[in-house]
Write a protein that holds these residues in place. Structure first.
Motif, PDB file in Angstrom:
ATOM      1  N   VAL A 107       0.856  -1.186   0.000  1.00 33.98           N
ATOM      2  CA  VAL A 107       0.000   0.000   0.000  1.00 33.98           C
ATOM      3  C   VAL A 107       0.893   1.237   0.000  1.00 33.98           C
ATOM      4  O   VAL A 107       1.802   1.346   0.835  1.00 33.98           O
ATOM      5  N   PRO A 108       0.690   2.167  -0.940  1.00 32.40           N
ATOM      6  CA  PRO A 108       1.527   3.380  -0.956  1.00 32.40           C
ATOM      7  C   PRO A 108       1.489   4.096   0.386  1.00 32.40           C
ATOM      8  O   PRO A 108       0.437   4.201   1.029  1.00 32.40           O
ATOM      9  N   GLN A 109       2.650   4.570   0.807  1.00 28.37           N
ATOM     10  CA  GLN A 109       2.728   5.246   2.093  1.00 28.37           C
ATOM     11  C   GLN A 109       1.997   6.587   2.051  1.00 28.37           C
ATOM     12  O   GLN A 109       2.097   7.333   1.075  1.00 28.37           O
ATOM     13  N   ARG A 110       1.280   6.841   3.099  1.00 32.03           N
ATOM     14  CA  ARG A 110       0.629   8.149   3.198  1.00 32.03           C
ATOM     15  C   ARG A 110       1.682   9.172   3.616  1.00 32.03           C
ATOM     16  O   ARG A 110       2.388   8.980   4.604  1.00 32.03           O
ATOM     17  N   PRO A 111       1.823  10.266   2.851  1.00 37.09           N
ATOM     18  CA  PRO A 111       2.853  11.256   3.189  1.00 37.09           C
ATOM     19  C   PRO A 111       2.644  11.822   4.596  1.00 37.09           C
ATOM     20  O   PRO A 111       1.546  12.259   4.940  1.00 37.09           O
ATOM     21  N   VAL A 112       3.687  11.744   5.398  1.00 36.80           N
ATOM     22  CA  VAL A 112       3.663  12.318   6.740  1.00 36.80           C
ATOM     23  C   VAL A 112       4.817  13.303   6.837  1.00 36.80           C
ATOM     24  O   VAL A 112       5.990  12.906   6.852  1.00 36.80           O
ATOM     25  N   ARG A 113       4.502  14.584   6.858  1.00 37.13           N
ATOM     26  CA  ARG A 113       5.555  15.595   6.878  1.00 37.13           C
ATOM     27  C   ARG A 113       6.115  15.743   8.284  1.00 37.13           C
ATOM     28  O   ARG A 113       5.379  15.901   9.259  1.00 37.13           O
ATOM     29  N   VAL A 114       7.448  15.700   8.363  1.00 42.67           N
ATOM     30  CA  VAL A 114       8.140  15.873   9.630  1.00 42.67           C
ATOM     31  C   VAL A 114       8.824  17.236   9.682  1.00 42.67           C
ATOM     32  O   VAL A 114       8.803  17.929  10.697  1.00 42.67           O
ATOM     33  N   LEU A 115       9.430  17.620   8.574  1.00 43.48           N
ATOM     34  CA  LEU A 115      10.054  18.945   8.439  1.00 43.48           C
ATOM     35  C   LEU A 115       9.298  19.750   7.395  1.00 43.48           C
ATOM     36  O   LEU A 115       8.848  19.191   6.385  1.00 43.48           O
TER      37      LEU A 115
END
Length: 661
Positions: A515-523
């Protein structure tokens, strides 16, 4: 009358003769009845084993588990796991293979009734003379009986039981069917069951298409599958095959010309088998999928992966190039390498140097949790950037003492035991300054630093004390490389993956997809771009100079050396790949004269030089920060000249071994 009595006495048998005749009559009586009893027991045993025999279809697939075939990103097979199998029958395989098996195992197979009495007597005599079991006299039918009913132990009781079992097979099945069972049930090394699987495994072709040389090598596996497996010792396997070619010629299965041709052109392994590529990667993939579809599958499964064999060769060759030149003879130092794309797709993996271990060995890229040292520092600076700091903001490199409740005063040291005074954040990270990094952490807040590292994928729980900044936590090479990929991935968290699709081999039906990773912004975008720029300064002007690539390709990365140099790291990236390198000893012996900026950076350089060969040069997704302080440039005063930088690098490489970096 007296004369008549004398004549009768003369005709009467002597006592000895009467005793002999009586003994013979008794022996005959006992023998006949014993033979009847033995025949009855044998008949009963044969009938019992015949009743226990499964159907032919069931006998042609002997496995209790399924197999897993792993294919690379181009759809080519690169590894196998589980009980590899392919059903064939005596009519469809190459006649050369049948001839090789019969010539080797049972030359009178088509003429005996299941037991080769001549072969058995010959083996018994040989074993008696040797004082032990040195030669087997089992027919192919007996071997099939053993595969179906018995284990591999050699006892007199089992040999006796083989007789009715073999007779049962001959009673129920034709010679061709018995051969077909044998072709499918024999174990032939490297996890392969049956000649079709072995042919595909070793030669990348069907058992119907093998040449005499290949047939001889396959038949040679029957004697000792592990010893004669060509993936274990190709020369030994070819030598055994040469012996079998001679047997085939002696028994008329090959002409002299054919035998000479087979000897002149011995069988060789397929490209995948010869390379033995992707062992660590394949083991990792098997551990990431669900057990019931991988290690405990009852079906034949195919797994599509992100594996790139060209990058695997680059990693293996890069490691060999450095270790063959720079490592002392007999050293047991280990190393591991991971190459992944910026999105986390793992492309290659070296789990360690080959020191005699085989498949399933300890994978140092995924299983070894080691202290990461200064590889942790970028997360300190990332937290500072996210909080609004600039790479050009000043920070003091001066003596520092922090009181730690319950432990007392703690004073971090630099490698050189000297201090540079006022520098900026970019300079502090490029030169891996301990005191400055701790100051940045304390000003930013340890909670923010811990959260930043964990959000990028550094496993917790992370320590609470000020030593957090210097990398006293532990992680695997795969985890750290994945965390660094987040910097290149526009500041979004990356989860390493290698499995893209899992499907049933029989019909190609898809059982599971990645399953494509859901973008999780850290910076945020600014901080992510400036972080990439700062990591580039490490290679351009700081401790990572040996990782620079010869074509001027932009490179970012960070060195890491733990206390007493027990672990040395370099994790870096180009625009195409993120690659991590770890070096150390399995027993935590300190490395001698090795730091993250030394051999690990050189291994990275050699690996990536090969990996990027022929690829267009692309810029890094960096963001050059706005200069807030006039004197704060990464070149000055710390790296004012190339000569100064070289001298500093030499001094640091020596001192890092003593104090870590």
């Amino acid at each position: 009358m007296a004369q008549t009595r004398r004549k009768k006495a003369a005709r009467r048998p002597s006592l000895a003769s009467r005793v002999l005749r009586g003994t013979l009559r008794t022996a005959w009586w006992v023998g006949v009845r014993l033979a009847i009893v033995v025949a009855a027991v044998l008949a009963a045993g044969t009938a019992w084993y015949a009743s226990q025999l499964p159907t032919l279809d069931d006998l042609l697939d002997p496995r209790d588990t399924g197999s897993v075939t792993l294919v690379d990103d181009a759809g080519q097979t690169f590894a196998w796991r589980g009980q590899q199998f392919g059903a064939v029958n005596a009519e469809t395989v190459s006649p050369h293979l049948l001839n090789a098996i019969i010539a080797t195992e049972d030359r009178r197979f088509y003429w005996h009734f299941g037991i080769d009495l001549r072969g058995t007597l010959r083996a018994a005599l040989t074993n008696f003379r040797a004082g032990g079991t040195v030669q087997g006299g089992s027919s192919i039918t007996q071997q099939v009986a053993k595969l179906i009913f018995f284990d591999n132990t050699r006892t007199l009781e089992r040999k006796i039981k083989e007789i009715p079992a073999a007779l049962a097979l001959e009673w129920k099945f034709s010679k061709s069917e018995i051969l077909s069972i044998y072709l499918n049930r024999a174990y032939l090394g490297a996890g392969t069951t049956g000649f079709e699987a072995a042919s595909e495994r070793y030669f990348d072709k069907s058992a119907a298409d093998v040449t005499p040389a290949e047939a001889a090598m396959l038949a040679g596996l029957l004697r000792a599958p592990s010893r004669f497996a060509p993936t274990n010792d190709l020369k030994l396997a070819q030598g055994r095959a040469g012996t079998i070619i001679g047997l085939m010629q002696d028994q008329g299965y090959l002409t002299a010309a054919q035998a000479e041709q087979a000897r002149a052109h011995p069988a060789v392994l397929s490209a995948a088998a010869a390379a033995k590529a992707g062992g660590a990667f394949a083991d990792w993939i098997m551990s990431t999928g669900p057990d019931f579809l991988t290690r405990r599958t009852t079906e034949d499964i195919e797994i599509a992966t992100t594996f790139d064999p060209a990058l695997q060769r680059a990693a293996e060759d890069g490691l060999k190039a450095v270790f063959s030149q720079k490592l002392k003879s007999g050293s047991n130092a280990q190393a591991a390498i991971v190459i992944m794309s910026p999105d986390g797709a793992v492309r290659a993996m070296v789990g360690g140097r080959e020191l005699g271990a085989g498949e399933g060995e300890f994978n140092r890229a995924t299983m070894a949790n080691r202290q990461i040292g200064s590889l942790f520092k970028p997360f300190v600076y990332a937290a500072a950037l996210q909080s609004g700091a600039s790479p050009y903001d000043p920070v003091s490199d001066a003596p520092l003492t922090i009181y730690v409740p319950g432990s007392g005063n703690w004073s971090p040291q630099n490698y050189s035991r000297s201090f540079l005074g006022d520098i900026n954040l970019a300079q502090a990270m490029a030169n891996s300054i301990n005191t400055a990094t701790v100051r940045v952490q304390e000003a930013t807040g340890r909670a923010r630093v811990r959260a930043m590292a964990e959000d990028f994928g550094i496993p917790g729980p992370l320590p609470d004390g000020p030593a957090l900044a210097l990398g006293v936590s532990e992680a695997s090479l795969l985890e750290v490389t994945g965390a660094y990929a987040g910097f290149l991935n526009d500041g979004q968290k990356v989860t390493p993956y290698g499995l893209t699709q899992l499907r049933r081999k029989a019909d190609g039906s898809v059982l599971m997809k990645a399953v494509p990773q859901r973008p999780v912004r850290v910076l945020d975008e600014r901080a992510a771009g400036e972080m990439v720029w700062m990591l580039r300064q490490v290679v351009e002007f700081g401790t990572g100079g040996r990782a620079r690539l010869p074509d001027g390709r932009p490179v970012g990365g960070k060195t890491g050396t733990t206390q007493a140099a027990r672990d040395a790291w370099f994790v870096g990236f180009t625009a195409d790949y993120v690659t991590g390198v770890w070096m150390g000893y399995d027993d935590n012996t300190p490395l001698s004269g090795t730091t993250g900026g030394g051999l690990p950076a050189e291994i990275w350089h050699e690996t990536m030089t090969r990996a990027e060969a022929g690829q267009p040069i692309r810029p890094l997704p960096e963001r050059i920060p706005e200069q807030r302080v006039a004197q704060a440039t990464p070149e000055t005063p710390v790296a004012a000249s190339a000569v100064e930088n070289t001298v500093r690098s030499v001094v640091q490489n020596v001192l890092q071994g003593l104090f870590g970096n």
